[in-house]
Structure formats: C-alpha cells, structure tokens
Design an enzyme around this catalytic site. Structure first.
Site, mmCIF file in Angstrom:
data_model
loop_
_atom_site.group_PDB
_atom_site.id
_atom_site.type_symbol
_atom_site.label_atom_id
_atom_site.label_comp_id
_atom_site.label_asym_id
_atom_site.label_seq_id
_atom_site.Cartn_x
_atom_site.Cartn_y
_atom_site.Cartn_z
ATOM 1 C CB THR A 241 -0.981 0.025 1.085
ATOM 2 O OG1 THR A 241 0.032 -0.244 2.389
ATOM 3 C CG2 THR A 241 -2.033 -1.045 1.179
ATOM 4 C CG HIS B 295 37.113 7.382 -26.878
ATOM 5 N ND1 HIS B 295 37.522 8.159 -25.659
ATOM 6 C CD2 HIS B 295 37.759 7.705 -27.932
ATOM 7 C CE1 HIS B 295 37.929 9.261 -26.415
ATOM 8 N NE2 HIS B 295 38.068 9.256 -27.561
HETATM 9 P P1 FAD Z 1 2.919 2.821 -4.085
HETATM 10 O O1 FAD Z 1 3.610 3.368 -5.493
HETATM 11 O O2 FAD Z 1 2.618 3.948 -3.070
HETATM 12 O O3 FAD Z 1 1.643 2.322 -4.219
HETATM 13 C C1 FAD Z 1 0.754 1.918 -3.348
HETATM 14 C C2 FAD Z 1 -0.651 1.996 -4.138
HETATM 15 O O4 FAD Z 1 -1.657 1.183 -3.106
HETATM 16 C C3 FAD Z 1 -1.275 3.302 -4.328
HETATM 17 O O5 FAD Z 1 -1.862 3.103 -5.739
HETATM 18 C C4 FAD Z 1 -2.627 3.422 -3.369
HETATM 19 O O6 FAD Z 1 -3.568 3.869 -3.899
HETATM 20 C C5 FAD Z 1 -2.717 1.888 -3.005
HETATM 21 N N1 FAD Z 1 -3.628 1.448 -1.830
HETATM 22 C C6 FAD Z 1 -3.169 1.810 -0.535
HETATM 23 N N2 FAD Z 1 -4.116 1.335 0.364
HETATM 24 C C7 FAD Z 1 -4.995 0.673 -0.174
HETATM 25 C C8 FAD Z 1 -6.192 0.101 0.078
HETATM 26 N N3 FAD Z 1 -6.549 -0.026 1.090
HETATM 27 N N4 FAD Z 1 -6.817 -0.481 -1.035
HETATM 28 C C9 FAD Z 1 -6.365 -0.337 -2.215
HETATM 29 N N5 FAD Z 1 -5.296 0.236 -2.756
HETATM 30 C C10 FAD Z 1 -4.759 0.844 -1.946
HETATM 31 N N6 FAD Z 1 11.240 6.333 -6.625
HETATM 32 C C11 FAD Z 1 12.260 5.856 -7.684
HETATM 33 O O7 FAD Z 1 12.801 4.614 -7.399
HETATM 34 N N7 FAD Z 1 12.776 6.717 -8.373
HETATM 35 C C12 FAD Z 1 11.985 8.164 -8.536
HETATM 36 O O8 FAD Z 1 12.456 8.759 -9.504
HETATM 37 C C13 FAD Z 1 11.049 8.358 -7.687
HETATM 38 N N8 FAD Z 1 10.510 9.799 -7.702
HETATM 39 C C14 FAD Z 1 9.507 10.041 -7.034
HETATM 40 C C15 FAD Z 1 8.796 11.323 -7.056
HETATM 41 C C16 FAD Z 1 7.945 11.594 -6.287
HETATM 42 C C17 FAD Z 1 7.380 12.918 -6.093
HETATM 43 C C18 FAD Z 1 7.417 10.691 -5.254
HETATM 44 C C19 FAD Z 1 6.498 11.358 -4.079
HETATM 45 C C20 FAD Z 1 8.213 9.540 -5.175
HETATM 46 C C21 FAD Z 1 9.196 9.090 -6.050
HETATM 47 N N9 FAD Z 1 9.735 7.580 -5.714
HETATM 48 C C22 FAD Z 1 10.522 7.436 -6.853
HETATM 49 C C23 FAD Z 1 9.419 6.759 -4.831
HETATM 50 C C24 FAD Z 1 8.441 5.882 -5.509
HETATM 51 O O9 FAD Z 1 7.170 6.527 -5.845
HETATM 52 C C25 FAD Z 1 7.937 4.786 -4.320
HETATM 53 O O10 FAD Z 1 8.930 4.247 -3.765
HETATM 54 C C26 FAD Z 1 7.182 3.527 -5.140
HETATM 55 O O11 FAD Z 1 5.955 4.131 -5.624
HETATM 56 C C27 FAD Z 1 6.913 2.731 -3.915
HETATM 57 O O12 FAD Z 1 6.201 1.582 -4.393
HETATM 58 P P2 FAD Z 1 4.991 0.812 -3.755
HETATM 59 O O13 FAD Z 1 4.566 -0.248 -4.662
HETATM 60 O O14 FAD Z 1 5.512 0.383 -2.298
HETATM 61 O O15 FAD Z 1 3.651 1.914 -3.268
#
Ligand code: FAD
Ligand code: NAI
Length: 472
Positions: free
Chosen positions: A149, A451
């Site tokens: 999440t 290179h």
């Molecule tokens: P998330 O991508 O946060 O996905 C979680 C999903 O779960 C969300 O869509 C949410 O809606 C859903 N969710 C939550 N709770 C529930 C629920 N109860 N029921 C249904 N759905 C739910 N990382 C990089 O490696 N490179 C980058 O260039 C980079 N740039 C970034 C720029 C910004 C502005 C930000 C904010 C972050 C950036 N990151 C970057 C970090 C990266 O976005 C996160 O590390 C990554 O998205 C984490 O993935 P995740 O799958 O753990 O969670």
C-alpha cells in the site's frame, strides 16, 4: 462463497503490480486491489513518472534559453506554455498507467477496484482456510495476502497542506502558474528535484533544511559539491534551520523559520511552499489492528527476510516496510515475493540497489559511502575521476562532477560508487552490476569501455582505485 484467488495483492504501485504479474506468470490465480482510478501507484501517477516528465521539459527549456548560444545555435525568443507542458506530462502518465492495465489483462491479473480491507487472515481454522479481503463491500478469499500500500507525504505541525499554496509533491506537480518564489521545506530528493523544475521555469527557490547539508545519507563529497553547483544555479539554502509555521493567504504564504537548535524566529514570504520532509508508510484502512499485523516504531509493517508479517499468510513489500523508499526496490521485492510464494528461493542484494537524484547534474549512488566504511572499520581504497578529463563530457559541455569508486583495500572488491555528473543515473548501473557480481575495481577497469563515452569516467575511477588512472 467469496470468489477465491491464490494471492490477493493490495496496492498496484511498482511493488504490488510487479508482484501480481510475476505471481500470475508463475501460474497463480491473482487479484490486485487498487483504490485509485488508475494502476501504477504513487510512482506512475504522482511520483517518478510525472516528476521526470517535468524535469525533462524544464531541462530542455533551460538549455534552450541559456545554453544554446554558447554552441553557436541561434534561436528566437523562447517562450513557456506551462499548460501544454502539464498536458504532455499527463499524457506520459496516462501511457504508463494504461501500460500496466494492458499487462494485467495480458497476464490475467484481476483488478479489484476499490479500497481493500483485510477481514480475516489466512489459515485460521486450519492451514487451508483462505484469508478474506473486503473490497467495496464484497468479500474475496485468498491463501496469501500481500500488503503493497506504499507511502504518503509526512506532515509537519504548523504547516497545513492545501495542495495550492502549501503543497506536497502532488500539488507541486500540478501548479498552473510558475510561482515567483518558492520555499521548499526539506533538502532531500523531492525538494531538490521539484525545486529544480520550478527554478528552471523561473521561480526563486529557497530550501530550508534541518541538517547542516542537503541529501543526508549520501557521500559527503558529493553532497558538498552538489550544494555548490545548485547554489551556482540560483538555489538559496538555509541549512540548520526549521520551519515552525506556514500560513497561506490570498497572495502567498508567510513562514516562520528558526535555527534548528532553537533561537529567534525569522519571517519568510513565498508564493508557494513545498513540504518535502520525507514519506511515511500508508497502511490506513487495511484493518491491520484487527487482524494483529504488527508495525514497527516508525509505523512500517514488520516483516522477516522473506516479507512475512507477524501473521502467517500475510506479507508486505515496498514503501510500506523497512528500507529505501524507491520504486525499483519495491519492484525487486514484489518479484522476489511472488517467486517465494511458489517455493522458489530468490535473493535481493540490498547493497546493490542504486539511488538517483534526477537533477542537473544527476547524483547517483550504490553500495557503501566512505562515511559508512569508516564507521564500520573497513579498510578501503578510493578512485576518483573528474568529468573535466572526460572527452565526451567536454564535447557535451557538461564537465561538472566526478565518479568516485570505493574498493576493499585488501581484495580490491568494489564496495560502492558515488557519481555526480551528466547521466549519473545511467552510469551507476554498471557499478551496481559490478557489486552484484562481486567484481573487483580491476575487473571494471579492464572491461573495454567505448570511446568517447561518459562511461570511460567510471573505468578511469576504477583504474584509479585499483592502481592509476591514465587520463589524469
Ligand atoms: P505505491 O507506489 O505508493 O503504491 C501503493 C498503491 O496502493 C497506491 O496506488 C494506493 O492507492 C494503493 N492503496 C493503498 N491502500 C490501499 C487500500 N487499502 N486498498 C486499495 N489500494 C490501496 N522512486 C524511484 O525509485 N525513482 C524516482 O524517480 C522516484 N520519484 C519519486 C517522485 C515523487 C514525487 C515521489 C512522491 C516518489 C518518488 N519515488 C521515486 C518513490 C516511489 O514512488 C515509491 O518508492 C514507490 O512508488 C513505492 O512503491 P509501492 O508499490 O510500495 O507503493
Ligand atoms: P528525504 O528523506 O529524501 O528528504 C527529506 C529532507 O527533509 C531531509 O534532508 C531531512 O533532513 C529534511 N527534514 C526533515 N524534517 C525537516 C524539518 N522539519 N525542517 C526542514 N527539513 C527537514 O524525503 P523526500 O525528499 O520527501 O522524499 C521522500 C522519499 O521519496 C525519499 O525517501 C525518496 O526515496 C523518494 N523519492 C525518490 C526519488 C528518486 O529516487 N529520484 C525522487 C523523489 C522521491
């Protein structure tokens, strides 16, 4: 009887969607719950992808405005159509999130639309009882449940976000006008990337950072040189300072800034304030309390080395658990967990996960810093090579920065690399591979590098770590 799956993944970010696709590729029946209108999570919708679209456009704008004449390229008046730039960013996001939807269909992953809540854990009565996840009023059953999440922006007391004048990264990606002035709270990755976007488009950007330098945790030399380069670009830094309040009115925001150690507060005024002091795990609405899934002291889901939570059959990955909050780290965990669920034994090398700041120049790191090696008492060698001595960087007019490679003093094994310079985010991949394969600095140095390429700076730094660089 609820519809039953082998795995239900909650969250379709890089961790969750990759886990779901890999599990389906391995023959499992998979559903992925996502409450957002589109798949792809924070990264594709409001993180990595839209920020890189704006970073690219603003970089092209700055290059065209200020750096073409020095190459003998004459253009007319350069203008900015921010609305169009934002539309393009939206199209980039849309293409990416639709791509994930296509991959779900291709791999037969069912998207359960809505907020997921864990109603009952798997294996209650016996090993075989599936767990239950409720999505928008309907129950679904699965043998394994994956929490993916993600995270949300960390709030700050006294700074109320309205996503218009006081924004998190989400609002900062949506501004309809270039602010004349922007105060960024937090000199970390988000602050410097999005601060760069708005500075390039015309804003005066001041970064208020609590610590005595930007990008804490990165290599000390890189941090110092990067701060100097950003200052040259026009960033203003107020280090060792904290914001105690920010109040928005019709024309801007008034902030109170104090020395970090305490003392007299000063007032600052800005059109827009970007709050970027870190992100925290998002596990609300999952009902973790009720099923007994334990969190650590920072609100992250506690897991063992195999992503198992305190409750059998429930797993967690990505930003919701410990470790770097990076998309590729979440993806690697999702991929590995899917394989573990079918009895395979994958391994993630956390020492070989790169981190990149997509500014100009870029900053990239993998493995240990000198500071960490010193603290651990590891004897190491340093090889450094500046981009001023790299022919390709000269040809590009991009000579700021250097490559630094750290290798074990006794074995020559590569332990870390820190790069500041053009395309550092691409260059670091070579060293990540070297660390993954346990390569020595000599291995990297003796590998043929084309290179003239920027990669030759990596080769020369490896040569310098092993013995002696040739071109300096
Ligand atoms: P998330 O991508 O946060 O996905 C979680 C999903 O779960 C969300 O869509 C949410 O809606 C859903 N969710 C939550 N709770 C529930 C629920 N109860 N029921 C249904 N759905 C739910 N990382 C990089 O490696 N490179 C980058 O260039 C980079 N740039 C970034 C720029 C910004 C502005 C930000 C904010 C972050 C950036 N990151 C970057 C970090 C990266 O976005 C996160 O590390 C990554 O998205 C984490 O993935 P995740 O799958 O753990 O969670
Ligand atoms: P961050 O952890 O990178 O930086 C936060 C900064 O705020 C730190 O320098 C910290 O010292 C400072 N800070 C904390 N409290 C403060 C206060 N009260 N006043 C002033 N400064 C304060 O967090 P950021 O930039 O919000 O990013 C969150 C996460 O998103 C990062 O962990 C990163 O992994 C991820 N991300 C990754 C990107 C990439 O890989 N290119 C791009 C953007 C985000």
């Amino acid at each position: 009887m609820p519809e039953t799956f082998d795995v239900i993944v909650i969250g379709a970010g890089p961790g969750g969607y990759v886990c779901a696709i890999r599990a389906a590729q391995l023959g499992l029946r998979v559903a992925c719950v996502e409450k957002r209108e589109t798949l792809g999570g924070t990264c594709l919708n409001i993180g990595c992808i839209p920020s890189k679209a704006l970073l690219h456009s603003s970089e092209v704008f700055e290059e065209t405005t200020h750096h073409l004449a020095e190459q003998g390229i004459i253009v007319g008046q350069v203008g900015l159509d921010l609305a169009k730039m934002q539309v393009r960013k939206g199209e980039v996001v849309s293409a990416n999130v639709k791509g994930v939807e296509f991959l779900f269909k291709k791999n037969k992953v069912t998207w359960l639309k809505g907020e997921g809540r864990i109603v009952a854990p798997p294996g209650r009565a016996d090993q075989e009882t599936p767990g239950v996840v409720n999505v928008a009023g309907t129950d679904y059953a699965a043998k394994s449940i994956v929490i993916a999440t993600g995270s949300e922006s960390t709030p700050l007391r006294g700074v109320e976000v309205d996503e218009k004048r006081i924004v998190t990264s989400t609002g900062a990606l949506e501004l309809a006008e270039v602010p004349k002035s922007m105060v960024v709270i937090g000199g970390g990755v988000i602050g410097l990337e999005l601060g760069s976007v708005w500075r390039r488009l015309g804003a005066e950007v001041t970064v208020v950072e609590f610590l005595d330098g930007i990008l804490p945790g990165m290599d000390g030399e890189v941090r110092k040189q990067f701060e100097r380069l950003l200052t040259k670009q026009g960033f203003k830094f107020r280090l060792k300072s904290k914001v105690t309040s920010a109040v928005a009115d019709d024309t801007g925001v008034t902030l109170k800034v104090q020395p970090a150690a305490g003392g007299e507060a000063e007032e600052l005024r800005a059109d827009v304030v970007l709050l970027a002091i870190g992100r925290r795990p998002y596990v609300e609405a999952l009902g973790l309390d009720a099923v007994g899934v334990a969190l650590d002291e920072r609100g992250r889901v506690k897991t063992d080395a195999h992503f198992a939570t305190s409750i059998p059959g429930i797993y967690a990955i990505g930003d919701a658990i410990t470790g770097a909050m990076l998309a590729h780290k979440a993806e690697d965990e999702g991929y590995a967990l899917a394989e573990m669920l079918v009895g395979q034994k994958p391994h993630i090398n956390y020492d070989a996960i790169p981190g990149v700041v997509y500014t100009w120049p870029e900053v990239a790191a993998v493995g240990a810093t000198e500071e960490a090696l010193k603290a651990a008492g590891v004897a190491y060698k340093v090889g450094k090579f500046p981009f001023t001595a790299n022919g390709r960087a000269r040809a590009m007019g991009a000579t700021d920065g250097f490559v630094k490679i750290l290798a074990d003093k006794a074995t020559d094994k590569v332990l870390g690399a820190h790069i500041i310079g053009p395309d550092a985010g691409t260059l670091i991949a070579e060293v990540a591979l070297a660390i993954e394969f346990g390569a020595s600095a000599e291995d990297v140095a003796r590998t043929s590098h084309a290179h003239p390429s920027l990669n030759e700076a990596v080769k020369e730094a490896a040569l310098a770590a092993w013995d002696k660089a040739v071109h300096i």
